[in-house]
Design an enzyme around this catalytic site. Structure first.
Site, mmCIF file in Angstrom:
data_model
loop_
_atom_site.group_PDB
_atom_site.id
_atom_site.type_symbol
_atom_site.label_atom_id
_atom_site.label_comp_id
_atom_site.label_asym_id
_atom_site.label_seq_id
_atom_site.Cartn_x
_atom_site.Cartn_y
_atom_site.Cartn_z
ATOM 1 C CG MET A 88 -1.991 -1.107 1.173
ATOM 2 S SD MET A 88 -2.994 -1.163 -0.351
ATOM 3 C CE MET A 88 -3.942 0.344 -0.145
ATOM 4 C CG HIS A 107 -4.798 -1.436 -9.577
ATOM 5 N ND1 HIS A 107 -4.505 -0.646 -8.490
ATOM 6 C CD2 HIS A 107 -5.875 -0.900 -10.159
ATOM 7 C CE1 HIS A 107 -5.393 0.335 -8.435
ATOM 8 N NE2 HIS A 107 -6.240 0.214 -9.435
ATOM 9 C CD GLU A 172 -7.075 -8.995 -6.131
ATOM 10 O OE1 GLU A 172 -6.483 -9.356 -5.084
ATOM 11 O OE2 GLU A 172 -7.422 -7.821 -6.323
HETATM 12 N N1 NHR Z 1 4.725 2.593 -7.031
HETATM 13 C C1 NHR Z 1 4.977 2.994 -8.290
HETATM 14 N N2 NHR Z 1 5.989 3.839 -8.467
HETATM 15 N N3 NHR Z 1 4.252 2.575 -9.350
HETATM 16 C C2 NHR Z 1 3.210 1.743 -9.153
HETATM 17 O O1 NHR Z 1 2.505 1.348 -10.214
HETATM 18 C C3 NHR Z 1 2.871 1.294 -7.844
HETATM 19 C C4 NHR Z 1 3.679 1.754 -6.799
HETATM 20 C C5 NHR Z 1 3.404 1.388 -5.472
HETATM 21 C C6 NHR Z 1 2.321 0.595 -5.196
HETATM 22 C C7 NHR Z 1 0.246 -0.573 -5.882
HETATM 23 C C8 NHR Z 1 -0.954 0.379 -6.083
HETATM 24 C C9 NHR Z 1 -2.269 -0.383 -6.276
HETATM 25 O O2 NHR Z 1 -2.273 -1.471 -6.863
HETATM 26 C C10 NHR Z 1 1.493 0.154 -6.233
HETATM 27 C C11 NHR Z 1 1.774 0.481 -7.561
HETATM 28 C C12 NHR Z 1 -0.784 2.397 -2.884
HETATM 29 C C13 NHR Z 1 -1.305 3.626 -3.290
HETATM 30 C C14 NHR Z 1 -1.383 4.793 -2.336
HETATM 31 O O3 NHR Z 1 -1.960 5.811 -2.650
HETATM 32 C C15 NHR Z 1 -1.721 3.766 -4.599
HETATM 33 C C16 NHR Z 1 -1.593 2.707 -5.479
HETATM 34 C C17 NHR Z 1 -1.053 1.488 -5.072
HETATM 35 C C18 NHR Z 1 -0.661 1.328 -3.763
HETATM 36 N N4 NHR Z 1 -0.782 4.712 -1.109
HETATM 37 C C19 NHR Z 1 -0.699 5.750 -0.101
HETATM 38 C C20 NHR Z 1 0.679 6.416 -0.126
HETATM 39 O O4 NHR Z 1 0.741 7.603 0.231
HETATM 40 C C21 NHR Z 1 -0.871 5.197 1.286
HETATM 41 C C22 NHR Z 1 -2.167 4.500 1.501
HETATM 42 C C23 NHR Z 1 -2.198 3.671 2.786
HETATM 43 O O5 NHR Z 1 -1.143 3.511 3.445
HETATM 44 O O6 NHR Z 1 -3.275 3.123 3.092
HETATM 45 O O7 NHR Z 1 1.694 5.742 -0.438
HETATM 46 O O8 NHR Z 1 -3.338 0.137 -5.916
HETATM 47 C C1 GAR Z 2 -5.892 -7.148 -3.043
HETATM 48 O O1 GAR Z 2 -7.253 -7.158 -3.382
HETATM 49 C C2 GAR Z 2 -5.099 -6.237 -3.958
HETATM 50 O O2 GAR Z 2 -5.620 -6.203 -5.270
HETATM 51 C C3 GAR Z 2 -5.281 -4.926 -3.289
HETATM 52 O O3 GAR Z 2 -5.260 -5.185 -1.907
HETATM 53 C C4 GAR Z 2 -5.704 -6.517 -1.672
HETATM 54 C C5 GAR Z 2 -4.672 -7.235 -0.827
HETATM 55 O O4 GAR Z 2 -5.177 -8.430 -0.342
HETATM 56 N N1 GAR Z 2 -4.220 -4.041 -3.639
HETATM 57 C C6 GAR Z 2 -4.313 -2.741 -3.469
HETATM 58 O O5 GAR Z 2 -5.325 -2.193 -3.115
HETATM 59 C C7 GAR Z 2 -3.020 -1.994 -3.743
HETATM 60 N N2 GAR Z 2 -3.216 -0.617 -3.440
HETATM 61 P P1 GAR Z 2 -4.207 -9.524 0.312
HETATM 62 O O6 GAR Z 2 -3.325 -8.809 1.313
HETATM 63 O O7 GAR Z 2 -5.133 -10.472 0.989
HETATM 64 O O8 GAR Z 2 -3.435 -10.151 -0.795
#
Ligand code: NHR
Ligand code: GAR
Length: 213
Positions: A88, A107, A172
């Site tokens: 995350m 994702h 997934e």
């Molecule tokens: N990093 C890059 N550079 N590129 C991608 O495509 C990434 C990545 C890091 C994570 C997963 C992504 C998802 O599948 C991922 C892809 C977290 C956030 C986010 O906003 C957004 C997308 C994804 C993962 N995170 C917040 C932050 O400020 C924190 C949120 C929290 O801690 O709950 O990092 O969705």
């Molecule tokens: C999954 O549904 C994945 O697609 C999503 O979080 C879940 C993790 O489940 N990913 C995100 O939202 C990334 N930002 P898991 O911990 O049980 O695998």
């Protein structure tokens, strides 16, 4: 030679569990790293005899210093592939570049729809009839890297974000092992023009899981 895999998690780790159960040889999950101490996936790793650790992002003053430490911990396992499984934290360009072509993410949407967070709620609010999950190579562009494969679910009347998320997760758990096994077998690669499977360029919209399982 065995493909060494490091999995990054933040929570439950059900996708990690699916990989533990469905990876074909010659692959080995050599390490699991969580950014949250309570991540249940750490217990799943321990139960499977996999090295695991927490690197709590809250102990770092910036994204850059956290990512520098994270990169050092990942590299200590000498991975061939890094798998984001419900991780995350947005990763810095430096970290993402270091793993170019060897980092995958799952994702929870049919990309390019709904990049970022709260994807299930957004699909419901848009009145979509289909939703799902996408595997993509990770690049600097958040959720914008080359698509590999998508799994679809039908949105049902009365679905909530929770019921929809549960149905997407069922998909997934078949989708991620499929894509990671392709990478392990050397079939899936990132080329200069996009992701390739068996040397054929994958269309920008990604493959459909239904055609491959
Ligand atoms: N990093 C890059 N550079 N590129 C991608 O495509 C990434 C990545 C890091 C994570 C997963 C992504 C998802 O599948 C991922 C892809 C977290 C956030 C986010 O906003 C957004 C997308 C994804 C993962 N995170 C917040 C932050 O400020 C924190 C949120 C929290 O801690 O709950 O990092 O969705
Ligand atoms: C999954 O549904 C994945 O697609 C999503 O979080 C879940 C993790 O489940 N990913 C995100 O939202 C990334 N930002 P898991 O911990 O049980 O695998």
């Amino acid at each position: 030679m065995s493909c060494r895999i490091v999995v990054l998690i933040s929570g439950s780790g059900s996708n990690l569990q699916a990989l533990i159960e469905q990876l074909d040889a010659p692959a080995e999950i050599v390490g699991v790293i969580a950014n949250r101490p309570q991540a249940y996936g750490l217990q799943r790793a321990a139960a499977a005899g996999i090295a695991n650790e927490c690197l709590d992002h809250q102990g770092f003053s910036s994204r850059e210093t956290f990512d520098q430490a994270l990169m050092a911990r990942i590299d200590s396992y000498r991975p061939d592939l890094v798998v984001l499984a419900g991780f995350m934290r947005i990763l810095t360009p430096q970290l993402v570049r270091h793993y170019h072509g060897r980092m995958l993410n799952i994702h929870p949407s049919l990309l390019p729809k709904y990049k970022g967070l709260h994807t299930h709620q957004r699909a419901l609010e848009a009145g979509d009839s289909e939703h799902g999950a996408t595997i993509h190579f990770v690049t600097e562009e958040l959720d914008g890297g080359p698509l590999v494969v998508q799994g679809r679910v039908t949105v049902q009347p009365g679905d909530t974000a929770e019921t929809l998320a549960a149905r997407v997760q069922g998909v997934e758990h078949r989708l991620y092992p499929l894509a990671v096994n392709w990478f392990v077998q050397g079939r899936l690669r990132l080329s200069a023009t996009g992701a390739t499977l068996d040397g054929e360029l994958i269309a920008a919209s990604g493959l459909r899981m239904e055609d491959h399982s």
